[in-house]
Design a protein around this motif. Structure first.
Motif, PDB file in Angstrom:
ATOM      1  N   ALA A 167      10.460  -5.186 -16.311  1.00  0.00           N
ATOM      2  CA  ALA A 167      10.993  -6.491 -15.909  1.00  0.00           C
ATOM      3  C   ALA A 167      12.434  -6.360 -15.417  1.00  0.00           C
ATOM      4  CB  ALA A 167      10.905  -7.470 -17.071  1.00  0.00           C
ATOM      5  N   GLN A 168      13.202  -5.486 -16.066  1.00  0.00           N
ATOM      6  CA  GLN A 168      14.624  -5.393 -15.719  1.00  0.00           C
ATOM      7  C   GLN A 168      14.911  -4.552 -14.494  1.00  0.00           C
ATOM      8  OE1 GLN A 168      16.936  -4.123 -19.077  1.00  0.00           O
ATOM      9  NE2 GLN A 168      16.326  -5.929 -20.235  1.00  0.00           N
ATOM     10  N   THR A 169      14.120  -3.514 -14.267  1.00  0.00           N
ATOM     11  CA  THR A 169      14.466  -2.590 -13.188  1.00  0.00           C
ATOM     12  C   THR A 169      13.588  -2.746 -11.958  1.00  0.00           C
ATOM     13  OG1 THR A 169      13.048  -0.892 -14.110  1.00  0.00           O
ATOM     14  CG2 THR A 169      15.364  -0.851 -14.761  1.00  0.00           C
ATOM     15  N   CYS A 170      12.608  -3.589 -12.044  1.00  0.00           N
ATOM     16  CA  CYS A 170      11.680  -3.700 -10.924  1.00  0.00           C
ATOM     17  C   CYS A 170      11.254  -5.149 -10.709  1.00  0.00           C
ATOM     18  CB  CYS A 170      10.479  -2.794 -11.223  1.00  0.00           C
ATOM     19  SG  CYS A 170       9.035  -3.142 -10.303  1.00  0.00           S
ATOM     20  N   GLY A 171      10.795  -5.755 -11.764  1.00  0.00           N
ATOM     21  CA  GLY A 171      10.268  -7.110 -11.630  1.00  0.00           C
ATOM     22  C   GLY A 171       8.846  -7.068 -11.088  1.00  0.00           C
ATOM     23  N   ASP A 172       8.275  -8.227 -10.880  1.00  0.00           N
ATOM     24  CA  ASP A 172       6.907  -8.301 -10.349  1.00  0.00           C
ATOM     25  C   ASP A 172       6.873  -7.585  -9.001  1.00  0.00           C
ATOM     26  OD1 ASP A 172       6.598  -9.923 -12.543  1.00  0.00           O
ATOM     27  OD2 ASP A 172       6.616 -11.797 -11.402  1.00  0.00           O
ATOM     28  N   PHE A 173       5.872  -6.759  -8.779  1.00  0.00           N
ATOM     29  CA  PHE A 173       5.880  -5.977  -7.539  1.00  0.00           C
ATOM     30  C   PHE A 173       4.648  -6.232  -6.675  1.00  0.00           C
ATOM     31  CE2 PHE A 173       4.176  -3.220 -10.874  1.00  0.00           C
ATOM     32  CZ  PHE A 173       3.079  -2.601 -10.282  1.00  0.00           C
ATOM     33  N   ILE A 174       4.773  -5.845  -5.439  1.00  0.00           N
ATOM     34  CA  ILE A 174       3.731  -6.155  -4.452  1.00  0.00           C
ATOM     35  C   ILE A 174       2.593  -5.141  -4.522  1.00  0.00           C
ATOM     36  CG2 ILE A 174       3.270  -6.192  -1.946  1.00  0.00           C
ATOM     37  CD1 ILE A 174       5.854  -7.658  -1.569  1.00  0.00           C
ATOM     38  N   ILE A 175       1.376  -5.641  -4.590  1.00  0.00           N
ATOM     39  CA  ILE A 175       0.239  -4.723  -4.537  1.00  0.00           C
ATOM     40  C   ILE A 175      -0.536  -4.888  -3.209  1.00  0.00           C
ATOM     41  CG2 ILE A 175      -0.033  -4.553  -7.044  1.00  0.00           C
ATOM     42  CD1 ILE A 175      -2.759  -6.274  -5.976  1.00  0.00           C
ATOM     43  N   ARG A 176      -0.242  -5.952  -2.478  1.00  0.00           N
ATOM     44  CA  ARG A 176      -0.872  -6.124  -1.165  1.00  0.00           C
ATOM     45  C   ARG A 176       0.104  -6.868  -0.273  1.00  0.00           C
ATOM     46  NH1 ARG A 176      -6.819  -8.734   0.076  1.00  0.00           N
ATOM     47  NH2 ARG A 176      -7.143  -7.564   1.992  1.00  0.00           N
ATOM     48  N   ARG A 177       0.319  -6.333   0.897  1.00  0.00           N
ATOM     49  CA  ARG A 177       1.290  -6.943   1.805  1.00  0.00           C
ATOM     50  C   ARG A 177       0.699  -8.183   2.471  1.00  0.00           C
ATOM     51  NH1 ARG A 177       2.966  -1.770   5.396  1.00  0.00           N
ATOM     52  NH2 ARG A 177       1.807  -3.064   6.852  1.00  0.00           N
ATOM     53  N   SER A 178       1.594  -8.949   3.108  1.00  0.00           N
ATOM     54  CA  SER A 178       1.125 -10.196   3.718  1.00  0.00           C
ATOM     55  C   SER A 178       0.180  -9.922   4.897  1.00  0.00           C
ATOM     56  CB  SER A 178       2.315 -11.038   4.182  1.00  0.00           C
ATOM     57  OG  SER A 178       3.061 -10.311   5.126  1.00  0.00           O
ATOM     58  N   ASP A 179       0.223  -8.726   5.475  1.00  0.00           N
ATOM     59  CA  ASP A 179      -0.725  -8.416   6.563  1.00  0.00           C
ATOM     60  C   ASP A 179      -2.034  -7.842   6.021  1.00  0.00           C
ATOM     61  OD1 ASP A 179       0.040  -5.933   5.731  1.00  0.00           O
ATOM     62  OD2 ASP A 179       0.878  -5.273   7.646  1.00  0.00           O
ATOM     63  N   GLY A 180      -2.206  -7.877   4.691  1.00  0.00           N
ATOM     64  CA  GLY A 180      -3.469  -7.446   4.099  1.00  0.00           C
ATOM     65  C   GLY A 180      -3.511  -5.979   3.716  1.00  0.00           C
ATOM     66  N   VAL A 181      -2.508  -5.212   4.103  1.00  0.00           N
ATOM     67  CA  VAL A 181      -2.506  -3.786   3.781  1.00  0.00           C
ATOM     68  C   VAL A 181      -2.153  -3.609   2.296  1.00  0.00           C
ATOM     69  CG1 VAL A 181      -1.319  -1.588   4.225  1.00  0.00           C
ATOM     70  CG2 VAL A 181      -1.878  -3.115   6.134  1.00  0.00           C
TER      71      VAL A 181
END
Ligand code: GLU
Length: 310
Positions: A167-181
């Motif tokens: 939570a402190q060093t990254c936070g919620d992270f992306i597993i799929r980009r907005s273009d679907g990749v």
């Protein structure tokens, strides 16, 4: 348990010496343990990673004398598999759509860590369904996974003990980009686990990703692999090599050096041999040990400096 190592290059350009060092050390470690060595092409972003670059990586590895076992995996062909694991996360209520633009992410008052990483401020974490529907009208969202306030630690074969609080060093992270990749963090975990990888060897620049990946491994019920994050190669100005350093890409190096010269110079920089004399990769297997590797950035071997300077 048999050791299964891997090399997982992103074919967004020709391999440079740093990639070769990584491929070599991963191969030596696996072969030293009579293990398997897998090759996975991380071409998630098909636009940036044409198949022609991947073909060159395969050709360069053969030229270097680094063989691999089994079929080559191409991440660009595996979206359906990643979707299954995305569904698992969704089923656990851990995913949410994120509409933040790149500019908004950097402008947000989230802390920036000393290494330049931005901790996600959680802007889209608690949007109401009505807000999500409204935002969807103007923008396709990326997909983020909620991380807990958890300390995730591991013992790296090179760096020793390493721990981060997600939570402190990254936070919620992306597993799929907005273009679907699908994002690297999801794909790498799914592929390492499904191909039975027991040992991940890669550049030190990726060590901060590892706690996230270990967390995902555990969430999916996989046993995380062991990790070795290797020091990066720096040029004579102390700059880390990158794909922009075309002088040092394998296309040019192959025209000037033999495979044994390239391997010998890198092996010397990595502390595996005392002098940068030509040596075939397989001759280094018997003497390979992580203990020899320096813990700091490595200097570009002198033999490769000429193209940069001249
Ligand atoms: N594809 C990444 C790269 O080329 C490496 C990922 C990994 O080894 O986990 O930098």
């Amino acid at each position: 348990m048999q050791t299964i190592g891997r090399f997982a290059p992103s074919p967004s350009g020709r391999m440079h010496l740093g990639n070769v060092l990584c491929a070599l050390l991963a191969w030596l470690s696996a072969r030293r343990q009579n293990g398997r060595y897998l090759l996975r092409i991380e071409d998630l972003d098909a636009m940036r990673c044409p198949r022609s670059y991947a073909d060159l990586i395969l050709d360069d590895l053969r030229w270097l004398g680094l063989d691999w076992d089994g079929e080559v995996w191409y991440q660009s062909e595996r979206a359906a598999v990643y979707a299954q694991y995305e569904a698992i996360l969704r089923g656990q209520g851990l995913l949410y759509p994120c509409f933040c633009s790149r500019a908004a992410l950097h402008a947000a008052s989230a802390p920036h860590l000393s290494d330049g990483r931005v901790v996600y401020a959680g802007t889209c974490r608690d949007l109401t369904p009505a807000q999500v529907a409204e935002k969807r009208r103007s923008r396709a969202p990326a997909t983020r996974v909620r991380v807990p306030a958890a300390q995730i630690g591991f013992v790296d074969a090179v760096r020793g003990a390493y721990t981060e609080d997600l939570a402190q060093t990254c936070g919620d992270f992306i597993i799929r980009r907005s273009d679907g990749v699908y994002a690297y963090q999801l794909a790498v975990v799914v592929d390492d686990a499904l191909s039975g990888v027991t040992e991940v060897v890669r550049g030190d620049d990726l060590i901060a990703s590892t706690p996230r990946q270990i967390w995902l491994h555990r969430l999916f019920g996989f046993a995380p692999p062991a990790f070795a994050h290797i020091p990066l190669l720096c040029d004579h100005d102390g700059r880390r090599l990158s794909k922009r350093d075309e002088d040092l890409d394998l296309g040019l190096l192959r025209a000037r050096f033999t495979p044994a010269q390239v391997i010998g110079a890198l092996a010397c920089a990595a502390g595996l041999i005392d002098r940068p004399e030509p040596v075939a990769a397989h001759e280094l297997i018997a003497g390979f040990s992580w203990d020899a590797l320096p813990r700091h950035d490595l200097h570009l071997p002198a033999v490769f400096r000429t193209p940069l300077d001249g």
